[in-house]
Design a protein around this motif. Structure first.
Motif, PDB file in Angstrom:
ATOM      1  N   ASN A 185       0.825  -1.212   0.000  1.00 38.15           N
ATOM      2  CA  ASN A 185       0.000   0.000   0.000  1.00 38.15           C
ATOM      3  C   ASN A 185       0.865   1.269   0.000  1.00 38.15           C
ATOM      4  OD1 ASN A 185      -2.322  -1.576   0.073  1.00 38.15           O
ATOM      5  ND2 ASN A 185      -2.395  -1.562   2.311  1.00 38.15           N
ATOM      6  N   GLU A 186       1.959   1.224  -0.779  1.00 36.12           N
ATOM      7  CA  GLU A 186       2.892   2.342  -0.909  1.00 36.12           C
ATOM      8  C   GLU A 186       3.624   2.656   0.393  1.00 36.12           C
ATOM      9  OE1 GLU A 186       0.771   5.636  -2.537  1.00 36.12           O
ATOM     10  OE2 GLU A 186       0.471   4.671  -4.466  1.00 36.12           O
ATOM     11  N   LEU A 187       3.679   1.690   1.300  1.00 37.54           N
ATOM     12  CA  LEU A 187       4.400   1.849   2.546  1.00 37.54           C
ATOM     13  C   LEU A 187       5.556   0.858   2.581  1.00 37.54           C
ATOM     14  CD1 LEU A 187       1.398   2.079   5.018  1.00 37.54           C
ATOM     15  CD2 LEU A 187       2.751   3.964   4.114  1.00 37.54           C
ATOM     16  N   ILE A 188       6.658   1.272   3.172  1.00 35.69           N
ATOM     17  CA  ILE A 188       7.817   0.389   3.267  1.00 35.69           C
ATOM     18  C   ILE A 188       7.641  -0.529   4.463  1.00 35.69           C
ATOM     19  CG2 ILE A 188      10.315   0.282   3.564  1.00 35.69           C
ATOM     20  CD1 ILE A 188      10.446   3.083   2.327  1.00 35.69           C
ATOM     21  N   VAL A 189       7.565  -1.810   4.201  1.00 33.57           N
ATOM     22  CA  VAL A 189       7.468  -2.809   5.256  1.00 33.57           C
ATOM     23  C   VAL A 189       8.752  -3.619   5.233  1.00 33.57           C
ATOM     24  CG1 VAL A 189       6.212  -4.814   6.107  1.00 33.57           C
ATOM     25  CG2 VAL A 189       4.956  -2.905   5.093  1.00 33.57           C
ATOM     26  N   ILE A 190       9.407  -3.705   6.362  1.00 29.87           N
ATOM     27  CA  ILE A 190      10.678  -4.409   6.456  1.00 29.87           C
ATOM     28  C   ILE A 190      10.542  -5.588   7.407  1.00 29.87           C
ATOM     29  CG2 ILE A 190      11.900  -2.238   6.017  1.00 29.87           C
ATOM     30  CD1 ILE A 190      12.643  -2.168   8.987  1.00 29.87           C
ATOM     31  N   ASP A 191      11.581  -6.404   7.465  1.00 29.80           N
ATOM     32  CA  ASP A 191      11.577  -7.477   8.462  1.00 29.80           C
ATOM     33  C   ASP A 191      12.715  -7.233   9.453  1.00 29.80           C
ATOM     34  OD1 ASP A 191      13.984  -8.447   7.387  1.00 29.80           O
ATOM     35  OD2 ASP A 191      12.929  -9.781   6.013  1.00 29.80           O
ATOM     36  N   LYS A 192      12.768  -8.038  10.471  1.00 30.07           N
ATOM     37  CA  LYS A 192      13.724  -7.816  11.566  1.00 30.07           C
ATOM     38  C   LYS A 192      15.169  -7.938  11.099  1.00 30.07           C
ATOM     39  CE  LYS A 192      13.572 -12.639  13.147  1.00 30.07           C
ATOM     40  NZ  LYS A 192      13.275 -13.532  14.293  1.00 30.07           N
ATOM     41  N   PHE A 193      15.403  -8.652  10.001  1.00 34.16           N
ATOM     42  CA  PHE A 193      16.761  -8.840   9.524  1.00 34.16           C
ATOM     43  C   PHE A 193      17.320  -7.579   8.851  1.00 34.16           C
ATOM     44  CE2 PHE A 193      14.704 -13.054   9.444  1.00 34.16           C
ATOM     45  CZ  PHE A 193      15.490 -13.675  10.399  1.00 34.16           C
ATOM     46  N   SER A 194      16.452  -6.592   8.619  1.00 29.59           N
ATOM     47  CA  SER A 194      16.891  -5.321   8.048  1.00 29.59           C
ATOM     48  C   SER A 194      17.402  -4.348   9.105  1.00 29.59           C
ATOM     49  CB  SER A 194      15.732  -4.663   7.281  1.00 29.59           C
ATOM     50  OG  SER A 194      15.285  -5.474   6.222  1.00 29.59           O
ATOM     51  N   LEU A 195      17.197  -4.677  10.379  1.00 25.51           N
ATOM     52  CA  LEU A 195      17.582  -3.758  11.447  1.00 25.51           C
ATOM     53  C   LEU A 195      19.099  -3.650  11.574  1.00 25.51           C
ATOM     54  CD1 LEU A 195      15.017  -4.776  14.210  1.00 25.51           C
ATOM     55  CD2 LEU A 195      14.983  -2.714  12.795  1.00 25.51           C
ATOM     56  N   GLN A 196      19.548  -2.456  11.980  1.00 20.85           N
ATOM     57  CA  GLN A 196      20.958  -2.191  12.219  1.00 20.85           C
ATOM     58  C   GLN A 196      21.126  -1.602  13.613  1.00 20.85           C
ATOM     59  OE1 GLN A 196      22.576   0.337   9.143  1.00 20.85           O
ATOM     60  NE2 GLN A 196      22.053  -1.085   7.504  1.00 20.85           N
ATOM     61  N   PRO A 197      22.284  -1.839  14.252  1.00 22.85           N
ATOM     62  CA  PRO A 197      22.511  -1.254  15.573  1.00 22.85           C
ATOM     63  C   PRO A 197      22.307   0.257  15.566  1.00 22.85           C
ATOM     64  CG  PRO A 197      24.210  -2.874  15.074  1.00 22.85           C
ATOM     65  CD  PRO A 197      23.410  -2.699  13.811  1.00 22.85           C
ATOM     66  N   GLY A 198      21.613   0.739  16.575  1.00 23.80           N
ATOM     67  CA  GLY A 198      21.301   2.159  16.672  1.00 23.80           C
ATOM     68  C   GLY A 198      19.934   2.523  16.137  1.00 23.80           C
ATOM     69  N   ASP A 199      19.284   1.619  15.400  1.00 27.16           N
ATOM     70  CA  ASP A 199      17.926   1.900  14.928  1.00 27.16           C
ATOM     71  C   ASP A 199      16.999   2.098  16.128  1.00 27.16           C
ATOM     72  OD1 ASP A 199      18.683   1.641  12.290  1.00 27.16           O
ATOM     73  OD2 ASP A 199      17.739  -0.316  11.985  1.00 27.16           O
ATOM     74  N   VAL A 200      16.147   3.109  16.038  1.00 23.74           N
ATOM     75  CA  VAL A 200      15.160   3.363  17.083  1.00 23.74           C
ATOM     76  C   VAL A 200      13.850   2.706  16.683  1.00 23.74           C
ATOM     77  CG1 VAL A 200      13.833   5.136  18.286  1.00 23.74           C
ATOM     78  CG2 VAL A 200      16.253   5.513  17.789  1.00 23.74           C
ATOM     79  N   LEU A 201      13.263   1.981  17.595  1.00 21.99           N
ATOM     80  CA  LEU A 201      12.011   1.279  17.347  1.00 21.99           C
ATOM     81  C   LEU A 201      10.900   1.932  18.157  1.00 21.99           C
ATOM     82  CD1 LEU A 201      14.363  -0.722  16.653  1.00 21.99           C
ATOM     83  CD2 LEU A 201      12.792  -2.564  17.217  1.00 21.99           C
ATOM     84  N   LEU A 202       9.908   2.453  17.449  1.00 23.37           N
ATOM     85  CA  LEU A 202       8.756   3.079  18.100  1.00 23.37           C
ATOM     86  C   LEU A 202       7.556   2.165  17.923  1.00 23.37           C
ATOM     87  CD1 LEU A 202       9.322   6.752  16.907  1.00 23.37           C
ATOM     88  CD2 LEU A 202       9.908   5.756  19.116  1.00 23.37           C
ATOM     89  N   SER A 203       6.942   1.781  19.023  1.00 22.63           N
ATOM     90  CA  SER A 203       5.886   0.774  19.006  1.00 22.63           C
ATOM     91  C   SER A 203       4.510   1.409  19.079  1.00 22.63           C
ATOM     92  CB  SER A 203       6.071  -0.199  20.169  1.00 22.63           C
ATOM     93  OG  SER A 203       7.354  -0.797  20.100  1.00 22.63           O
ATOM     94  N   TYR A 204       3.612   0.901  18.230  1.00 20.98           N
ATOM     95  CA  TYR A 204       2.256   1.446  18.087  1.00 20.98           C
ATOM     96  C   TYR A 204       1.239   0.452  18.621  1.00 20.98           C
ATOM     97  CZ  TYR A 204      -2.032   2.927  15.639  1.00 20.98           C
ATOM     98  OH  TYR A 204      -3.313   3.321  15.321  1.00 20.98           O
ATOM     99  N   ALA A 205       0.290   0.976  19.417  1.00 21.63           N
ATOM    100  CA  ALA A 205      -0.826   0.154  19.900  1.00 21.63           C
ATOM    101  C   ALA A 205      -2.092   0.997  19.845  1.00 21.63           C
ATOM    102  CB  ALA A 205      -0.569  -0.332  21.317  1.00 21.63           C
ATOM    103  N   ALA A 206      -3.030   0.623  18.987  1.00 21.01           N
ATOM    104  CA  ALA A 206      -4.263   1.401  18.826  1.00 21.01           C
ATOM    105  C   ALA A 206      -5.016   1.533  20.137  1.00 21.01           C
ATOM    106  CB  ALA A 206      -5.143   0.753  17.760  1.00 21.01           C
ATOM    107  N   GLN A 207      -4.973   0.485  20.966  1.00 19.78           N
ATOM    108  CA  GLN A 207      -5.731   0.492  22.214  1.00 19.78           C
ATOM    109  C   GLN A 207      -5.162   1.448  23.249  1.00 19.78           C
ATOM    110  OE1 GLN A 207      -3.918  -1.996  21.037  1.00 19.78           O
ATOM    111  NE2 GLN A 207      -2.892  -3.169  22.641  1.00 19.78           N
ATOM    112  N   MET A 208      -3.983   2.001  22.979  1.00 19.99           N
ATOM    113  CA  MET A 208      -3.352   2.915  23.929  1.00 19.99           C
ATOM    114  C   MET A 208      -3.588   4.383  23.601  1.00 19.99           C
ATOM    115  SD  MET A 208      -1.766   1.114  26.253  1.00 19.99           S
ATOM    116  CE  MET A 208      -0.513   2.199  26.928  1.00 19.99           C
ATOM    117  N   MET A 209      -4.319   4.677  22.539  1.00 18.86           N
ATOM    118  CA  MET A 209      -4.437   6.061  22.068  1.00 18.86           C
ATOM    119  C   MET A 209      -5.186   6.973  23.031  1.00 18.86           C
ATOM    120  SD  MET A 209      -4.975   5.403  17.973  1.00 18.86           S
ATOM    121  CE  MET A 209      -4.723   7.107  17.462  1.00 18.86           C
TER     122      MET A 209
END
Length: 209
Positions: free
Chosen positions: A6-30
């Motif tokens: 859907n024109e969005l970049i979806v990656i897998d965990k093997f694409s991660l590099q040290p120093g990458d920041v991971l921001l986690s989304y949860a709809a139920q927490m909005m």
């Protein structure tokens, strides 16, 4: 393998590099304070499948799979050419020194007050710092909120300098603040909970990158 959905970049965990920041989304927490965008947790990738985070259990190492047990998707931010081998080593040393420290349970009730105090006269703080009248911001703490931990790791590794840390006080930043500031990197892609998961159309990164 990375793919475009859907024109969005979806990656897998093997694409991660040290120093990458991971921001986690949860709809139920909005509906929770500070989680209005759905992004309510921040962590940083150490390499070799390990993630450093602080949650209710304290500072610990975890994995992408662990995070996605509690969240719907992860937005990854990357700082290209920032994480040298020396800085990656500093990040891992930072992690080893802080594993097992407690979660900063007092952070959320106090964060708005701390933010207000922090922005009252930031330029004077910088003037005082260079005049030797200000105390440097400490990256080493006894307790950490999730985004407080990530920001402290950036300070400890020297990506946020000692003087700049006066404007990036770890105790004043929420996960969405990290998303909004390019010092922490640029949007790199999403890691979804499952293959058929659809990133919400109003996701913050869809209209802010």
């Amino acid at each position: 393998m990375d793919r475009l959905v859907n024109e969005l970049i979806v990656i897998d965990k093997f694409s991660l590099q040290p120093g990458d920041v991971l921001l986690s989304y949860a709809a139920q927490m909005m509906d929770e304070p500070g989680c209005e965008t759905g992004y309510c947790h921040a962590a940083i990738y150490l390499g070799s499948g390990e993630i450093l985070e602080s949650d209710a259990q304290g500072v610990k190492k975890s994995s992408v799979e662990d995070i996605l047990l509690a969240y719907d998707h992860i937005a990854v931010m990357r700082s290209e050419d920032i994480w040298s081998s020396a800085r990656i080593e500093a990040l891992r040393d930072f992690a080893s020194r802080h594993i097992g420290k407690k979660f900063n349970i007092r952070a959320l009730p106090r964060i708005e007050l701390l933010r207000q105090l922090s922005v009252e006269n930031p330029h004077q703080e910088i003037i005082d710092y260079f005049a030797g009248r200000a105390t440097p911001v400490e990256a080493d703490r006894e307790t950490y909120f999730c985004s407080e931990l990530v920001t402290s790791a950036f300070i400890d590794a020297g990506i946020i300098s000692e003087s700049a840390a006066l404007l990036f006080k770890p105790e004043t930043l929420m996960p969405i603040d990290i998303a909004q500031d390019k010092v922490f990197g640029f949007f790199f892609g999403y890691i979804p909970k499952r293959s058929n998961y659809v990133i919400p159309s109003d996701d913050w990164f869809r209209s802010n990158i």
